[in-house]
Design an enzyme around this catalytic site. Structure first.
Site, short mmCIF file in Angstrom:
data_model
loop_
_atom_site.label_atom_id
_atom_site.label_comp_id
_atom_site.label_asym_id
_atom_site.label_seq_id
_atom_site.Cartn_x
_atom_site.Cartn_y
_atom_site.Cartn_z
N GLY A 218 0.80 -1.23 0.00
CA GLY A 218 0.00 0.00 0.00
C GLY A 218 0.83 1.27 0.00
O GLY A 218 2.00 1.30 -0.39
N CYS A 243 12.34 -0.87 -0.19
CA CYS A 243 11.08 -0.67 -0.90
C CYS A 243 10.16 0.29 -0.14
O CYS A 243 10.45 1.48 -0.10
CB CYS A 243 10.42 -2.00 -1.23
SG CYS A 243 9.39 -1.86 -2.71
N GLN A 247 10.61 4.50 0.97
CA GLN A 247 9.57 5.53 0.83
C GLN A 247 9.26 6.17 2.19
O GLN A 247 9.11 7.40 2.30
CB GLN A 247 8.31 4.90 0.22
CG GLN A 247 8.57 4.27 -1.15
CD GLN A 247 7.48 3.30 -1.59
OE1 GLN A 247 6.55 3.01 -0.83
NE2 GLN A 247 7.58 2.79 -2.81
N ASN A 285 8.99 -4.79 -6.87
CA ASN A 285 7.54 -4.90 -6.66
C ASN A 285 7.07 -3.65 -5.97
O ASN A 285 6.98 -3.60 -4.76
CB ASN A 285 7.24 -6.13 -5.80
CG ASN A 285 5.87 -6.05 -5.17
OD1 ASN A 285 5.00 -5.34 -5.67
ND2 ASN A 285 5.67 -6.74 -4.07
N GLY A 287 4.48 0.16 -6.42
CA GLY A 287 3.55 0.99 -7.19
C GLY A 287 3.63 2.45 -6.79
O GLY A 287 2.99 3.30 -7.41
N HIS A 325 14.53 -4.91 -4.33
CA HIS A 325 14.61 -5.93 -3.27
C HIS A 325 15.97 -6.62 -3.28
O HIS A 325 16.13 -7.66 -3.92
CB HIS A 325 13.47 -6.94 -3.43
CG HIS A 325 12.17 -6.41 -2.95
ND1 HIS A 325 11.72 -6.57 -1.65
CD2 HIS A 325 11.25 -5.66 -3.57
CE1 HIS A 325 10.57 -5.96 -1.51
NE2 HIS A 325 10.25 -5.40 -2.65
N GLU A 327 17.30 -8.47 -1.14
CA GLU A 327 17.30 -9.84 -0.58
C GLU A 327 17.09 -10.87 -1.69
O GLU A 327 17.34 -12.07 -1.49
CB GLU A 327 16.25 -9.97 0.53
CG GLU A 327 14.81 -10.09 0.11
CD GLU A 327 14.18 -8.78 -0.33
OE1 GLU A 327 14.85 -7.73 -0.30
OE2 GLU A 327 13.00 -8.79 -0.74
N1 LIG Z 1 7.47 -4.08 -2.00
C1 LIG Z 1 7.15 -2.99 -1.35
O1 LIG Z 1 7.61 -2.70 -0.25
C2 LIG Z 1 6.11 -2.11 -1.99
C3 LIG Z 1 6.06 -0.71 -1.42
C4 LIG Z 1 4.78 0.03 -1.70
N2 LIG Z 1 3.67 -0.68 -1.16
C5 LIG Z 1 4.60 0.26 -3.17
O2 LIG Z 1 3.76 -0.34 -3.80
O3 LIG Z 1 5.30 1.07 -3.73
#
Ligand SMILES: NC(=O)CC[C@H](N)C(=O)O
Length: 348
Positions: A218, A243, A247, A285, A287, A325, A327
């Site tokens: 999210g 990720c 943010q 991954n 958004g 990512h 990892e």
């Molecule tokens: N993989 C994540 O941590 C995704 C981060 C965030 N939810 C996004 O979509 O950008």
């Protein structure tokens, strides 16, 4: 004959075959990853989303728990051109509706043109188009899932590798993938995993050498408590983030995030390090993205395709974050050195 329906924003309904029955809704996104379906399906970052695989055959090497990132499936629904019986049975046992035998290129093209969108699915012998449309009309925007952290985080503190000789890490679990903890423990860190809404007092009790904000689902603006921890600890202990973690760190330090058109999801996203000019292949991954890093963070890595920030750093304050990512589960292992770098910072 169709026994499943996928309804997209604008009320377009696509016919499909039911592979795991039920009705469901979520933001529909696509991944171009051709391996790693078990890791993706158990990645908490996909909570409240419907995951479409653009690779046409999903499940061709079975389903093994060793490859899971968490103890349950997180996407609300699954769409693929062809799902093997192994995967379909697994999704059914998890109660996650899944459909196949549809043209996923069509869905991917629509998302690329219109952006990630709301979606409703109805699958099974009694499913109707209207059921799928009803689900679509009840679907919320990702950013409106304000309590999404509670759906994916631990309820209380969990400690890994208590007797380790390495750095003490306070990892804020916003929906962490298991291999992030594994990557830290492999390097002998003592890892205390905190709920997404942990307070300063909770974290202070373990006297951390590093504050680490995990990935998660999210909108990062719905993780304000993790941001407060960042504000509290910046300058006192080094900070790391992956990720959603990148943010949250950016937002807490005066930056800004925004929603992308359709995001980055796959295992071959090229990232250039601006200091070395080296390009690595990464698993992604997300958004949302950092639109403005604020005054304290330098953009040190960018996505080769669209120039969005992939790495933020501040050497003086001891901050390293990544949008991708490192990892690497699934994915190329090019960027595993991130864990060595952040732990070196913690041990300094
Ligand atoms: N993989 C994540 O941590 C995704 C981060 C965030 N939810 C996004 O979509 O950008």
């Amino acid at each position: 004959m169709a026994d499943a329906y996928v309804a997209l924003e604008g009320d377009r309904v696509i016919e499909a075959r039911a592979r795991a029955p039920g009705t469901t809704r979520g933001e529909v996104v696509f991944t171009t990853a051709y391996t790693g379906y078990e890791e993706s399906l158990t990645d908490p970052s996909y909570e409240e989303q419907i995951l479409t695989f653009s690779y046409p055959l999903i499940g061709n090497y079975g389903v093994r728990e060793e490859r899971f990132e968490d103890d349950r499936v997180h996407p609300r629904g699954v769409v693929a051109r062809e799902l093997t019986d192994d995967v379909a049975e697994w999704l059914e046992s998890e109660g996650v509706p899944a459909v196949d035998h549809l043209d996923t290129r069509d869905i991917v093209t629509e998302i690329r043109d219109e952006g990630a969108m709301k979606c409703g699915i109805a699958a099974g012998p009694d499913a109707t188009k209207q059921d799928a449309l009803d689900e679509l009309h009840d679907c919320k925007h990702m950013s409106d899932h304000v309590d999404i952290g509670a759906q994916v985080s631990v309820d209380s503190v969990e400690t890994y590798n208590e007797d380790g000789d390495g750095a003490t890490v306070a990892l804020v679990d916003c929906g962490a993938k298991g291999s992030i903890m594994d990557s830290l423990v492999e390097r002998d860190a003592v890892v205390h995993v905190f709920p997404y809404d942990a307070s300063e007092g909770d974290v202070a009790a373990v006297d951390p050498d590093l504050l680490f904000i995990s990935n998660g689902p999210g909108d990062p603006e719905n993780f304000g408590q993790a941001g407060e921890l960042v504000e509290t600890y910046v300058g006192d202990v080094p900070l790391a983030g992956i990720c959603l973690g990148q943010q949250v760190v950016a937002n807490a330090l005066g930056g800004e995030t925004e929603k992308m058109e359709f995001g980055h999801r796959g295992v071959n996203q090229p990232v250039r390090d601006l200091r070395t000019n080296k390009v690595v292949m990464t698993t992604q991954n997300h958004g949302y993205t950092v639109a403005d890093p604020g005054d304290d963070l330098d953009v040190t890595q960018v996505n080769v395709n669209d120039d969005t920030p992939e790495g933020l750093e501040n050497d003086d304050l001891g901050i390293i974050t990544r949008q991708y990512h490192p990892e690497a589960n699934p994915g190329p292992h090019d960027s595993l050195g991130f864990f060595d770098d952040v732990l070196a910072m913690a041990e300094e």
